[in-house]
Design a protein around this motif. Structure first.
Motif, PDB file in Angstrom:
ATOM      1  N   ASP A   1       1.710  -9.521  10.637  1.00  0.00           N
ATOM      2  CA  ASP A   1       1.133  -8.883  11.817  1.00  0.00           C
ATOM      3  C   ASP A   1      -0.201  -8.242  11.430  1.00  0.00           C
ATOM      4  OD1 ASP A   1       2.601  -6.948  10.278  1.00  0.00           O
ATOM      5  OD2 ASP A   1       2.347  -5.529  11.911  1.00  0.00           O
ATOM      6  N   LEU A   2      -0.942  -7.817  12.400  1.00  0.00           N
ATOM      7  CA  LEU A   2      -2.278  -7.284  12.134  1.00  0.00           C
ATOM      8  C   LEU A   2      -2.263  -5.996  11.307  1.00  0.00           C
ATOM      9  CD1 LEU A   2      -3.970  -8.022  15.573  1.00  0.00           C
ATOM     10  CD2 LEU A   2      -4.349  -9.205  13.394  1.00  0.00           C
ATOM     11  N   GLN A   3      -1.186  -5.192  11.401  1.00  0.00           N
ATOM     12  CA  GLN A   3      -1.111  -3.946  10.635  1.00  0.00           C
ATOM     13  C   GLN A   3      -0.272  -4.075   9.361  1.00  0.00           C
ATOM     14  OE1 GLN A   3      -0.451  -3.971  14.101  1.00  0.00           O
ATOM     15  NE2 GLN A   3      -2.590  -3.448  14.434  1.00  0.00           N
ATOM     16  N   GLN A   4       0.350  -5.221   9.132  1.00  0.00           N
ATOM     17  CA  GLN A   4       1.194  -5.491   7.967  1.00  0.00           C
ATOM     18  C   GLN A   4       2.348  -4.489   7.843  1.00  0.00           C
ATOM     19  OE1 GLN A   4      -2.431  -5.118   7.015  1.00  0.00           O
ATOM     20  NE2 GLN A   4      -2.530  -7.123   7.965  1.00  0.00           N
ATOM     21  N   LYS A   5       2.951  -4.104   8.981  1.00  0.00           N
ATOM     22  CA  LYS A   5       4.073  -3.166   8.960  1.00  0.00           C
ATOM     23  C   LYS A   5       5.301  -3.681   9.701  1.00  0.00           C
ATOM     24  CE  LYS A   5       1.602   1.140   8.255  1.00  0.00           C
ATOM     25  NZ  LYS A   5       1.424   2.519   8.698  1.00  0.00           N
ATOM     26  N   ASP A   6       5.154  -4.710  10.506  1.00  0.00           N
ATOM     27  CA  ASP A   6       6.256  -5.225  11.322  1.00  0.00           C
ATOM     28  C   ASP A   6       7.133  -6.153  10.489  1.00  0.00           C
ATOM     29  OD1 ASP A   6       7.971  -6.227  13.236  1.00  0.00           O
ATOM     30  OD2 ASP A   6       6.408  -7.170  14.445  1.00  0.00           O
ATOM     31  N   GLU A   7       8.352  -5.711  10.202  1.00  0.00           N
ATOM     32  CA  GLU A   7       9.276  -6.500   9.373  1.00  0.00           C
ATOM     33  C   GLU A   7       9.632  -7.840  10.017  1.00  0.00           C
ATOM     34  OE1 GLU A   7      10.481  -6.096   6.281  1.00  0.00           O
ATOM     35  OE2 GLU A   7       9.289  -4.278   6.030  1.00  0.00           O
ATOM     36  N   GLU A   8       9.469  -7.942  11.327  1.00  0.00           N
ATOM     37  CA  GLU A   8       9.760  -9.200  12.014  1.00  0.00           C
ATOM     38  C   GLU A   8       8.617 -10.205  11.865  1.00  0.00           C
ATOM     39  OE1 GLU A   8      12.739  -9.868  13.477  1.00  0.00           O
ATOM     40  OE2 GLU A   8      13.318  -7.932  12.636  1.00  0.00           O
TER      41      GLU A   8
ATOM     42  N   ALA B   1       0.837  -1.197   0.000  1.00  0.00           N
ATOM     43  CA  ALA B   1       0.000   0.000   0.000  1.00  0.00           C
ATOM     44  C   ALA B   1       0.875   1.252   0.000  1.00  0.00           C
ATOM     45  CB  ALA B   1      -0.913  -0.002   1.225  1.00  0.00           C
ATOM     46  N   SER B   2       0.287   2.382  -0.313  1.00  0.00           N
ATOM     47  CA  SER B   2       1.040   3.638  -0.360  1.00  0.00           C
ATOM     48  C   SER B   2       1.576   4.040   1.016  1.00  0.00           C
ATOM     49  CB  SER B   2       0.171   4.760  -0.940  1.00  0.00           C
ATOM     50  OG  SER B   2      -1.001   4.902  -0.160  1.00  0.00           O
ATOM     51  N   ASP B   3       0.949   3.570   2.100  1.00  0.00           N
ATOM     52  CA  ASP B   3       1.426   3.894   3.452  1.00  0.00           C
ATOM     53  C   ASP B   3       2.471   2.894   3.970  1.00  0.00           C
ATOM     54  OD1 ASP B   3      -0.110   1.671   3.953  1.00  0.00           O
ATOM     55  OD2 ASP B   3      -1.450   2.640   5.389  1.00  0.00           O
ATOM     56  N   GLY B   4       2.924   1.984   3.121  1.00  0.00           N
ATOM     57  CA  GLY B   4       3.980   1.052   3.498  1.00  0.00           C
ATOM     58  C   GLY B   4       3.511  -0.315   3.972  1.00  0.00           C
ATOM     59  N   ARG B   5       2.214  -0.502   4.131  1.00  0.00           N
ATOM     60  CA  ARG B   5       1.737  -1.826   4.540  1.00  0.00           C
ATOM     61  C   ARG B   5       2.028  -2.823   3.428  1.00  0.00           C
ATOM     62  NH1 ARG B   5      -4.335  -0.525   5.991  1.00  0.00           N
ATOM     63  NH2 ARG B   5      -3.988   0.749   4.153  1.00  0.00           N
ATOM     64  N   ARG B   6       2.421  -4.034   3.838  1.00  0.00           N
ATOM     65  CA  ARG B   6       2.735  -5.101   2.886  1.00  0.00           C
ATOM     66  C   ARG B   6       1.942  -6.339   3.276  1.00  0.00           C
ATOM     67  NH1 ARG B   6       8.095  -3.132   4.499  1.00  0.00           N
ATOM     68  NH2 ARG B   6       8.759  -1.720   2.851  1.00  0.00           N
ATOM     69  N   ASN B   7       1.244  -6.927   2.317  1.00  0.00           N
ATOM     70  CA  ASN B   7       0.384  -8.064   2.665  1.00  0.00           C
ATOM     71  C   ASN B   7       1.170  -9.313   3.034  1.00  0.00           C
ATOM     72  OD1 ASN B   7       1.164  -8.840   0.019  1.00  0.00           O
ATOM     73  ND2 ASN B   7      -0.848  -9.706  -0.407  1.00  0.00           N
ATOM     74  N   TRP B   8       2.445  -9.379   2.731  1.00  0.00           N
ATOM     75  CA  TRP B   8       3.231 -10.564   3.092  1.00  0.00           C
ATOM     76  C   TRP B   8       3.767 -10.478   4.521  1.00  0.00           C
ATOM     77  CZ3 TRP B   8       4.754  -7.151  -0.755  1.00  0.00           C
ATOM     78  CH2 TRP B   8       5.861  -6.359  -0.503  1.00  0.00           C
TER      79      TRP B   8
END
Length: 179
Positions: free
Chosen positions: A131-138, A121-128
């Protein structure tokens, strides 16, 4: 009570759950695990995992193999596509020592006739990211080797205005005359 009799009782108490678990699996198979796996995935990711086919396990240390048929994994609500993954079958090898350390490491994943859509997404969320927000690289699963057999792959990045679609298939590289 003698020492040998005590040891027999202790061994019996320790072995009874193992014997009962083996009998349960032999009678009912692995499909009884589908619902707990689906529920755990939904609770941790906020997305629906569906295993609509048989679940089978081949034991091995430290890398058991799990096969699930007719699998789908939903995308988060913000994604354009409804499903992140659908596949006729998913074969995974699980690294048990890493799993015991609470890390999900899959040395090998094979997807049969998959449709995979990866989105950012444009805000940096990644579906892969799982986590619940799709932002935690871990919050990702480490996959060492991925095989996609006869499927489709899509990637969308709204911020970069990128959209890629690819048809994937395996082929035998030997010519007709070779053996």
């Amino acid at each position: 009570m003698t020492l040998s009799r005590s040891l027999k009782w202790i061994a019996g108490v320790l072995l009874a759950p193992v014997v009962l678990a083996v009998l349960f699996i032999a009678i009912f198979g692995w499909n009884w695990l589908r619902a707990p796996i689906e529920r755990m995935a939904t609770e941790r990711t906020g997305r629906v995992l569906a295993i609509n086919g048989d679940l089978t396990v081949k034991f091995g240390w430290p890398l058991p193999q799990v096969r699930a048929a007719a699998v789908s994994f939903a995308n988060p609500a913000w994604a354009r596509e409804k499903q992140m993954l659908t596949a006729d079958a998913v074969d995974v090898t699980i690294h048990l020592p890493q799993l015991l350390a609470r890390n999900i490491v899959l040395p090998e994943v094979r997807l049969e006739r998959p449709i995979v859509f990866l989105e950012q997404a444009s805000d940096g969320r990644r579906n892969w990211l799982l986590d619940l927000q799709q932002k935690d690289e871990e919050a990702r699963v480490r996959i060492d080797r991925l095989t996609l057999d006869q499927g489709r792959l899509g990637y969308d990045d709204v911020g970069q205005k990128t959209s890629i679609r690819a048809e994937l298939s395996t082929s035998d590289t030997k010519s007709a005359g070779e053996e």
